[in-house]
Design an enzyme around this catalytic site. Structure first.
Site, PDB file in Angstrom:
ATOM      1  N   HIS A 235      -3.579 -58.773   1.801  1.00 29.72           N
ATOM      2  CA  HIS A 235      -2.199 -58.718   1.803  1.00 29.72           C
ATOM      3  C   HIS A 235      -1.469 -58.454   3.189  1.00 29.72           C
ATOM      4  CE1 HIS A 235       1.497 -57.078  -0.548  1.00 29.72           C
ATOM      5  NE2 HIS A 235       1.422 -56.088   0.269  1.00 29.72           N
TER       6      HIS A 235
ATOM      7  N   GLU B 154      -5.626 -60.309  -1.478  1.00 29.60           N
ATOM      8  CA  GLU B 154      -4.480 -59.348  -1.622  1.00 29.60           C
ATOM      9  C   GLU B 154      -5.024 -57.685  -1.365  1.00 29.60           C
ATOM     10  OE1 GLU B 154      -1.065 -59.740  -1.468  1.00 29.60           O
ATOM     11  OE2 GLU B 154      -0.679 -61.629  -2.231  1.00 29.60           O
TER      12      GLU B 154
ATOM     13  N   SER C  18       5.831 -58.366  -0.519  1.00 33.80           N
ATOM     14  CA  SER C  18       5.466 -57.065  -0.918  1.00 33.80           C
ATOM     15  C   SER C  18       6.674 -56.435  -1.615  1.00 33.80           C
ATOM     16  CB  SER C  18       4.786 -55.985  -0.083  1.00 33.80           C
ATOM     17  OG  SER C  18       4.187 -55.149  -0.685  1.00 33.80           O
TER      18      SER C  18
END
Length: 525
Positions: free
Chosen positions: A406, A312, A191
């Protein structure tokens, strides 16, 4: 066991540090790589720490950078411990063979958290499994939020990224003493950590420091400077101070964090909004990192492992029930996504045709994820065939509705799926076989640049880590990416089904504001 075995001591450029053995691995925690970034050093580039005499204990995690807590809904899924103190520019080392001569591969971890949260002390990021398998593992703390990425007229930009560069230089200079090979450094992150890596790979000052890089769920990118300025200006308005580093440095630190959290509560990867990020500064980030890497001007010899999770967006939409509400918004939500992605009507229309059974929230989530994350990584791989490897994480969480969201892959990459903090996101019973497979791929890549499947070529091989046996699929998202390529080529004005894209974005954000005021939707992670 001898005292030396119980308490390994290693020299660094600033003084010796004492760690300890944990299950056969030498662990050193809280080693300073830069001076505390407060007082006259507030909002300034990092400077070296003061050298010390004697041996400094490195037995516990060092202080974590200032950060607001997660909202209740996200805190149920993500751990983010706080260690108080000012000496927050520190790092940790796990090594199987402390001392020069071993020349083991090195992996340096940059955590995620939207550049506002996270730290190296998160239990899921424990480096034991990497060291167990012959890697010297390093995890890094760096400044976050307004402290690390505020944009001021009287201070240099990107101090948090400068922290990361200082830590990387420390590793390059010092890691041989811990058994690592400074010529085999793999920088990896997820990320915001992956976004940071993209910027570092493109930074002139970082050339030659990294041999390989892993970008998990984060593309190389530079934020719009005005987007970051709006965060600072809104904070300044709430605080009733000028939007300068000098004025912000005089504000109580806890008040600054509360104000930052309040101003940023409507920002998210799906909805957009003002937020903190890496910006082009003409020095450390001279141009957009993705364009620099795609052009091949920098880091041409760096091997790349790039990837994403299948769902995600579910971490951004499911907590608090926003997923269901976006479904009910229908065409308005799609119009908002078009505005977010700056795309024409043919792109969401194409997604509907490719996935006729998908609801609005799934279409919006995948559309925005592809635009912001997957398609840029695909472009990067296309520009660097032969030494790029792509993956998709597709195992669904055992918790309701999260899917392959995610950050879910982290417990598998680190082989820490058996700890309670990993189960917060994965649920109970995460498959150890998948962790073995995925963790081994990361170790192999760090060791020799080959994670165990074909490098990127015209057939677009993607390793799918999912339920059952992992496998390689050729071009599993090529149809979606073709829509973006065609849209970029035509760039015709969008004609959405309901209203205009701008109106759709405004309506969608208005609904989210209303829901958050009533407490039905959590603040973004």
């Amino acid at each position: 066991m001898t005292a030396e075995r119980m308490n390994p001591v290693v020299g660094t450029p600033y003084g010796a540090v004492r760690g300890r053995y944990e299950h056969g691995i030498a662990v050193f925690r809280g080693i300073p790589y830069a001076a505390p970034p407060f007082g006259p050093r507030r909002f300034r580039p990092p400077v070296p720490p003061e050298p010390w005499t004697g041996v400094r204990d490195a037995l516990a995690f060092g202080p974590t950078p200032p950060k607001p807590p997660y909202s209740d809904a996200f805190a149920k899924l993500l751990s983010d411990p706080v260690v108080p103190g000012d000496d927050c520019l520190n790092l940790n080392v796990w090594t199987p063979e402390p001392g020069p001569g071993a020349r083991l591969p090195v992996m340096v971890w940059l955590h995620g958290g939207a550049l506002t949260r996270g730290s190296s002390a998160v239990p899921v990021y424990d480096g034991h499994a990497f060291a167990r398998d012959g890697v010297v593992f390093v995890s890094v703390n760096y400044r976050l939020g307004v402290e690390g990425y505020g944009l001021f007229p009287d201070a240099p930009a990107n101090p948090g990224l400068r922290d990361q560069l200082a830590a990387l230089r420390w590793v390059h200079e010092s890691i041989a003493a811990f058994g690592g090979d400074p010529d085999r450094i793999t920088l990896f992150g997820q990320s915001a950590g992956a976004i940071s890596i993209g910027a570092l790979l493109a930074a002139p000052q970082a050339q030659g420091l990294v041999r390989r890089a892993v970008l998990q769920s984060g593309p190389p990118e530079a934020f719009d400077r005005d987007k970051v300025r709006r965060m600072v200006r809104r904070m300044a308005t709430r605080l009733k101070v000028p939007a300068t580093a000098e004025a912000f440095a005089a504000v109580d630190r806890e008040l600054l964090l509360r104000t930052q959290a309040d101003v940023g509560r409507l920002s998210s990867p799906v909805l957009g909004g003002p937020s903190f990020g890496i910006v082009i500064d003409g020095e450390l980030v001279p141009r957009d990192p993705l364009e620099a890497l795609v052009d091949g001007q920098v880091a041409r010899d760096v091997d790349l492992l790039l990837g994403w999770t299948r769902d995600e967006y579910r971490l951004w939409l499911v907590p608090g029930g926003l997923h269901e509400r976006v479904d009910r918004l229908g065409a308005v939500a799609l119009a908002g996504a078009m505005a977010r992605c700056h795309c024409g009507v043919e792109v969401p229309r194409g997604y509907r045709a490719l996935h006729p059974g998908a609801g609005t929230a799934e279409t919006v989530g995948q559309l925005v994820t592809d635009h912001l994350l997957r398609y840029p990584l695909h472009r990067l791989a296309d520009a660097r065939p032969g030494n790029s490897y792509l993956y998709e994480f597709a195992w669904p969480s055992n918790l309701p509705d999260l899917g392959s969201c995610h950050a879910l892959e982290l417990g598998f990459v680190f082989d820490t799926g058996d700890i309670p903090e990993a189960a917060k996101l994965a649920g109970e019973g995460a498959p150890q076989e998948l962790a073995d497979t995925m963790h081994t791929a990361w170790v192999r890549f760090a060791a020799d640049g080959d994670p165990g499947w074909r490098a990127w070529d015209d057939s677009h091989p993607v390793r799918i880590f999912g339920e059952g046996t992992s496998y390689v699929a050729n071009g599993p998202r090529d149809a979606e990416f073709a829509l973006w390529t065609a849209d970029a080529a035509t760039r015709e004005p969008a004609v959405p089904v309901v209203g205009t894209p701008a109106r759709g974005a405004v309506e969608l954000r208005s609904v989210v504001r209303r829901l958050r005021r009533t407490g039905e939707v959590p603040k973004s992670s």
